[in-house]
Scaffold this active site. Structure first.
Site, PDB file in Angstrom:
ATOM      1  N   ARG A 123       0.756  -1.228   0.060  1.00 16.99           N
ATOM      2  CA  ARG A 123      -0.079   0.048  -0.065  1.00 16.99           C
ATOM      3  C   ARG A 123       0.724   1.306  -0.162  1.00 16.99           C
ATOM      4  O   ARG A 123       0.271   2.320   0.674  1.00 16.99           O
ATOM      5  CB  ARG A 123      -0.952   0.043   1.256  1.00 16.99           C
ATOM      6  CG  ARG A 123      -0.080  -0.097   2.485  1.00 16.99           C
ATOM      7  CD  ARG A 123      -0.946  -0.021   3.637  1.00 16.99           C
ATOM      8  NE  ARG A 123      -0.235  -0.082   4.808  1.00 16.99           N
ATOM      9  CZ  ARG A 123      -0.936   0.321   6.042  1.00 16.99           C
ATOM     10  NH1 ARG A 123      -1.935   0.564   6.247  1.00 16.99           N
ATOM     11  NH2 ARG A 123       0.227   0.182   7.011  1.00 16.99           N
TER      12      ARG A 123
ATOM     13  N   LYS B 114       6.955 -17.821   8.226  1.00 22.13           N
ATOM     14  CA  LYS B 114       6.891 -17.932   9.824  1.00 22.13           C
ATOM     15  C   LYS B 114       6.645 -16.469  10.101  1.00 22.13           C
ATOM     16  O   LYS B 114       7.183 -15.688   9.568  1.00 22.13           O
ATOM     17  CB  LYS B 114       7.943 -18.775  10.363  1.00 22.13           C
ATOM     18  CG  LYS B 114       9.273 -17.925  10.765  1.00 22.13           C
ATOM     19  CD  LYS B 114      10.410 -18.626  11.494  1.00 22.13           C
ATOM     20  CE  LYS B 114       9.949 -18.099  12.872  1.00 22.13           C
ATOM     21  NZ  LYS B 114      10.709 -16.904  13.237  1.00 22.13           N
TER      22      LYS B 114
ATOM     23  N   HIS C 213      12.988 -21.186   7.357  1.00 22.89           N
ATOM     24  CA  HIS C 213      14.357 -21.183   6.736  1.00 22.89           C
ATOM     25  C   HIS C 213      15.433 -21.956   7.253  1.00 22.89           C
ATOM     26  O   HIS C 213      16.478 -22.362   6.365  1.00 22.89           O
ATOM     27  CB  HIS C 213      14.681 -19.758   6.419  1.00 22.89           C
ATOM     28  CG  HIS C 213      15.727 -19.306   7.805  1.00 22.89           C
ATOM     29  ND1 HIS C 213      14.553 -18.575   8.787  1.00 22.89           N
ATOM     30  CD2 HIS C 213      16.643 -18.947   8.028  1.00 22.89           C
ATOM     31  CE1 HIS C 213      15.558 -18.216   9.546  1.00 22.89           C
ATOM     32  NE2 HIS C 213      16.806 -18.351   9.259  1.00 22.89           N
TER      33      HIS C 213
ATOM     34  N   LYS D 171      19.069 -24.706   5.392  1.00 26.88           N
ATOM     35  CA  LYS D 171      20.538 -24.357   5.841  1.00 26.88           C
ATOM     36  C   LYS D 171      21.361 -25.857   5.586  1.00 26.88           C
ATOM     37  O   LYS D 171      20.778 -27.070   5.505  1.00 26.88           O
ATOM     38  CB  LYS D 171      20.642 -24.228   7.176  1.00 26.88           C
ATOM     39  CG  LYS D 171      20.230 -22.686   7.581  1.00 26.88           C
ATOM     40  CD  LYS D 171      20.644 -22.642   8.858  1.00 26.88           C
ATOM     41  CE  LYS D 171      19.974 -21.179   9.663  1.00 26.88           C
ATOM     42  NZ  LYS D 171      20.616 -20.069   9.207  1.00 26.88           N
TER      43      LYS D 171
ATOM     44  N   GLU E  31      21.973 -16.444  20.068  1.00 33.17           N
ATOM     45  CA  GLU E  31      22.590 -15.034  19.374  1.00 33.17           C
ATOM     46  C   GLU E  31      23.188 -14.116  20.165  1.00 33.17           C
ATOM     47  O   GLU E  31      22.735 -14.063  21.226  1.00 33.17           O
ATOM     48  CB  GLU E  31      21.445 -14.548  18.418  1.00 33.17           C
ATOM     49  CG  GLU E  31      20.800 -15.473  17.413  1.00 33.17           C
ATOM     50  CD  GLU E  31      19.627 -14.945  16.584  1.00 33.17           C
ATOM     51  OE1 GLU E  31      19.609 -15.245  15.565  1.00 33.17           O
ATOM     52  OE2 GLU E  31      18.686 -14.280  17.576  1.00 33.17           O
TER      53      GLU E  31
ATOM     54  N   ASP F  34       9.082 -17.762  18.560  1.00 32.64           N
ATOM     55  CA  ASP F  34       9.874 -17.190  17.640  1.00 32.64           C
ATOM     56  C   ASP F  34      11.167 -18.293  17.099  1.00 32.64           C
ATOM     57  O   ASP F  34      11.538 -18.568  15.684  1.00 32.64           O
ATOM     58  CB  ASP F  34      10.714 -16.034  18.059  1.00 32.64           C
ATOM     59  CG  ASP F  34      11.668 -15.317  16.980  1.00 32.64           C
ATOM     60  OD1 ASP F  34      11.116 -15.377  15.952  1.00 32.64           O
ATOM     61  OD2 ASP F  34      12.623 -14.782  17.287  1.00 32.64           O
TER      62      ASP F  34
ATOM     63  N   HIS G  77      12.379 -23.257  14.458  1.00 34.98           N
ATOM     64  CA  HIS G  77      13.784 -24.091  14.237  1.00 34.98           C
ATOM     65  C   HIS G  77      14.172 -24.869  15.073  1.00 34.98           C
ATOM     66  O   HIS G  77      14.689 -26.034  14.862  1.00 34.98           O
ATOM     67  CB  HIS G  77      14.503 -22.738  14.406  1.00 34.98           C
ATOM     68  CG  HIS G  77      14.278 -21.656  13.597  1.00 34.98           C
ATOM     69  ND1 HIS G  77      13.564 -21.763  12.278  1.00 34.98           N
ATOM     70  CD2 HIS G  77      14.425 -20.350  13.621  1.00 34.98           C
ATOM     71  CE1 HIS G  77      13.467 -20.411  11.907  1.00 34.98           C
ATOM     72  NE2 HIS G  77      13.884 -19.483  12.627  1.00 34.98           N
TER      73      HIS G  77
ATOM     74  N   LYS H 279      18.610 -14.556  22.726  1.00 38.31           N
ATOM     75  CA  LYS H 279      19.074 -13.549  22.473  1.00 38.31           C
ATOM     76  C   LYS H 279      20.042 -12.838  23.246  1.00 38.31           C
ATOM     77  O   LYS H 279      19.861 -13.358  24.724  1.00 38.31           O
ATOM     78  CB  LYS H 279      17.904 -12.386  22.211  1.00 38.31           C
ATOM     79  CG  LYS H 279      16.662 -12.782  21.467  1.00 38.31           C
ATOM     80  CD  LYS H 279      17.223 -12.629  19.885  1.00 38.31           C
ATOM     81  CE  LYS H 279      16.125 -12.956  18.754  1.00 38.31           C
ATOM     82  NZ  LYS H 279      16.669 -13.095  17.620  1.00 38.31           N
TER      83      LYS H 279
HETATM   84  C1  BG6 Z   1      14.240 -15.972  12.751  1.00 37.33           C
HETATM   85  C2  BG6 Z   1      13.981 -15.180  13.828  1.00 37.33           C
HETATM   86  O1  BG6 Z   1      13.221 -17.219  12.191  1.00 37.33           O
HETATM   87  O2  BG6 Z   1      15.607 -16.370  12.543  1.00 37.33           O
HETATM   88  C3  BG6 Z   1      14.928 -14.447  14.517  1.00 37.33           C
HETATM   89  O3  BG6 Z   1      12.758 -14.592  13.786  1.00 37.33           O
HETATM   90  C4  BG6 Z   1      16.280 -15.070  14.464  1.00 37.33           C
HETATM   91  O4  BG6 Z   1      14.627 -13.928  15.688  1.00 37.33           O
HETATM   92  C5  BG6 Z   1      16.561 -15.807  12.925  1.00 37.33           C
HETATM   93  O5  BG6 Z   1      17.257 -14.061  14.609  1.00 37.33           O
HETATM   94  C6  BG6 Z   1      17.769 -16.696  12.865  1.00 37.33           C
HETATM   95  O6  BG6 Z   1      18.257 -17.012  11.557  1.00 37.33           O
HETATM   96  P1  BG6 Z   1      19.328 -16.897  11.049  1.00 37.33           P
HETATM   97  O7  BG6 Z   1      19.568 -18.068   9.808  1.00 37.33           O
HETATM   98  O8  BG6 Z   1      19.795 -15.698  10.696  1.00 37.33           O
HETATM   99  O9  BG6 Z   1      20.117 -17.443  12.148  1.00 37.33           O
END
Ligand code: BG6
Length: 482
Positions: free
Chosen positions: A48, A158, A188, A192, A226, A245, A250, A340
């Protein structure tokens, strides 16, 4: 590599968003540049922002160069790529806008029949997915409508829903418009390279699989850490939290790949059947068990992040002990730590084996057995390492643990595809192997909902930035495995 697909159109909802600019456009550009896409393809962005086609092209060009400069290795090719982009301006809940989309699809199809194959990509918040799907159907663009011959598929990013109830509702709406074999629920992580290697490592080697069970394995630890915080995603995180999340998708997908039985064959559904069985075997959580099985945390400073409520109770860390109640894994804890602002960015899976029945070498110096481990490095190191004890050189008979390591980057000259390259190609080619099936998706939500419901009223513990989470997580290791 999937076979080169036929001509197609990708329609991206949320085309101006972060994911599209950082991942989707760079991946489509590179795939076309490397010759993995047919000469005739196009992308229609829907949003939009009020862009004309030309303004949209300029916007994508500038933002991709800013956000993903490494993907634009040839400016002229990238400019040519941007000429294949089109824009439809509409509110996503405005049915009339989808008639414009229909017309745009027909208008841009060209002589090659480019409208024939349509891939809808929902890179939008989950709350918008139902209205988008409904409007597609009303405009004659649903999965079972055929304005021209060819396939229709829909990729849904997601988070897929917010809990079991919303995921079910979304699934039902999707299934009114598309068949399950047209629906691609993306995670995703499954794209990997080292994640895809888990099955290959297990099922193409004779020496590991016989040991891959409760007789020999003491515990499994999955870490998804992370060293950075929520960045600019305060509003999203406040809605989501780490369990939704990371763990729901994952984390549980990694666990399923480690724990699954060998599939009957390498077909998408045989593989997804086995993963689904693992998720069905996972023990649910209750008020009685949650204290000894789950610790959640929130990093110091989270409350000061943009978009975060000053009294937020949202978790940015979780440590969960999962039990897989099946024949192979009964009694083996699967620990999952994700968060995190932790010590460093690392995703890895460590399988720790039981010690030999007698520790001969203890009396010569090594007090306790250092167990064997298989360490599957997912990122940043893409490795497989095996830890074993070996005799330290010298007069004494003393053992030291050492690692034998395989590293993707040093062992192979060619670079693998990134997750979005691979999953986009798979979706276009119709390979659902690395996409989540409805039963697994809903079971993952059942598991995460059972954690969240059991935690109701138990607040996350604070932990310092760049630590490994709250110290209270020690109690999970100390509780008995079963
Ligand atoms: C995402 C999460 O699906 O995956 C994020 O929403 C996370 O919080 C990310 O940081 C991590 O993915 P990758 O592939 O960058 O490690």
């Amino acid at each position: 590599m999937s076979p080169r697909p036929e001509t197609f159109t990708i329609v991206i909802f949320g085309a101006g968003g972060d994911l599209a600019l950082r991942k989707l456009f760079p991946s489509i550009f590179q795939l076309s540049r490397w010759g993995h896409l047919p000469s005739a393809w196009r992308v229609i962005g829907v949003g939009r922002a009020g862009y004309t086609h030309e303004q949209f092209r300029r916007y994508v060009r500038d933002r991709v160069i800013e956000l993903s400069p490494e993907s634009v290795d040839d400016r002229q090719s990238f400019d040519e790529f941007c000429e294949q982009l089109f824009y439809v301006n509409t509110e996503l809940d405005e049915p009339g806008g989808y008639i414009s989309l229909y017309n745009e699809i027909m208008r841009t199809r060209g002589d090659d029949g480019g409208c024939s194959n349509l891939l809808f990509y929902l890179s939008t918040p989950p709350s918008l997915a139902p209205v988008i799907v409904r409007n597609l159907v009303t405009a004659g663009l649903g999965g079972r409508e055929h304005p021209c011959p060819g396939w229709r598929k829909i990729v849904v990013e997601k988070p897929f829903g917010h809990d079991l109830k919303s995921a079910r509702e979304l699934n039902s709406i999707l299934e009114e418009a598309f068949d399950e074999n047209q629906i691609y629920r993306i995670d995703h992580y499954l794209g990997k390279e080292p994640v895809q290697n888990i099955m290959v490592f297990r099922f193409s080697n004779g020496m590991f699989e016989p040991l891959w069970n409760r007789q020999y394995i003491e515990q499994v630890q999955i870490t998804i850490a992370e060293d950075f915080g929520i960045r600019s995603r305060g509003a999203y995180y406040e809605e989501s939290g780490l369990l939704r999340d990371i763990v729901q998708n994952h984390g549980l997908q990694l666990l399923a790949a480690i724990a699954m039985e060998p599939p009957v064959e390498l077909s998408p559904d045989s593989i997804r059947d086995e993963k689904s069985k693992v998720l069905r075997s996972l023990r649910l959580f209750s008020r009685e068990t949650v204290h000894d099985s789950v610790v959640t945390g929130q990093y110091e400073g989270y409350l000061g992040e943009k978009g975060v409520a000053p009294d937020s109770k949202v978790e940015t860390f979780a440590f969960v002990k999962f039990m897989v109640d099946n024949w192979r894994w009964s009694g083996v804890p699967f620990y999952m730590k994700a968060g995190k602002c932790l010590g460093r960015t690392v995703t890895e899976i460590v399988l720790t084996f039981k010690c030999p029945p007698q520790n001969f070498y203890g009396k010569y110096g090594t007090a306790a057995c250092t167990p064997n481990q298989v360490v599957l490095g997912i990122q940043p190191d893409e490795t497989v390492a095996i830890r074993f004890g070996t005799k330290r050189p010298g007069e004494e008979l003393v053992t030291d643990p050492v690692f034998m390591k395989f590293d993707y980057r040093t062992s192979f000259a060619e670079k693998g595809l990134t997750p979005y390259h691979r999953l986009l190609l798979d979706a276009v080619a119709g390979n659902q192997m690395n996409f989540i099936r409805r039963d697994s998706l809903e079971r993952s939500w059942t598991i995460v909902d059972s954690i969240r419901d059991s935690l109701d009223g138990i607040l996350p513990d604070r932990y310092p930035v760049h630590s490994w989470g709250p110290e209270s997580d020690e109690r999970i290791y100390e509780s008995s495995p079963d």
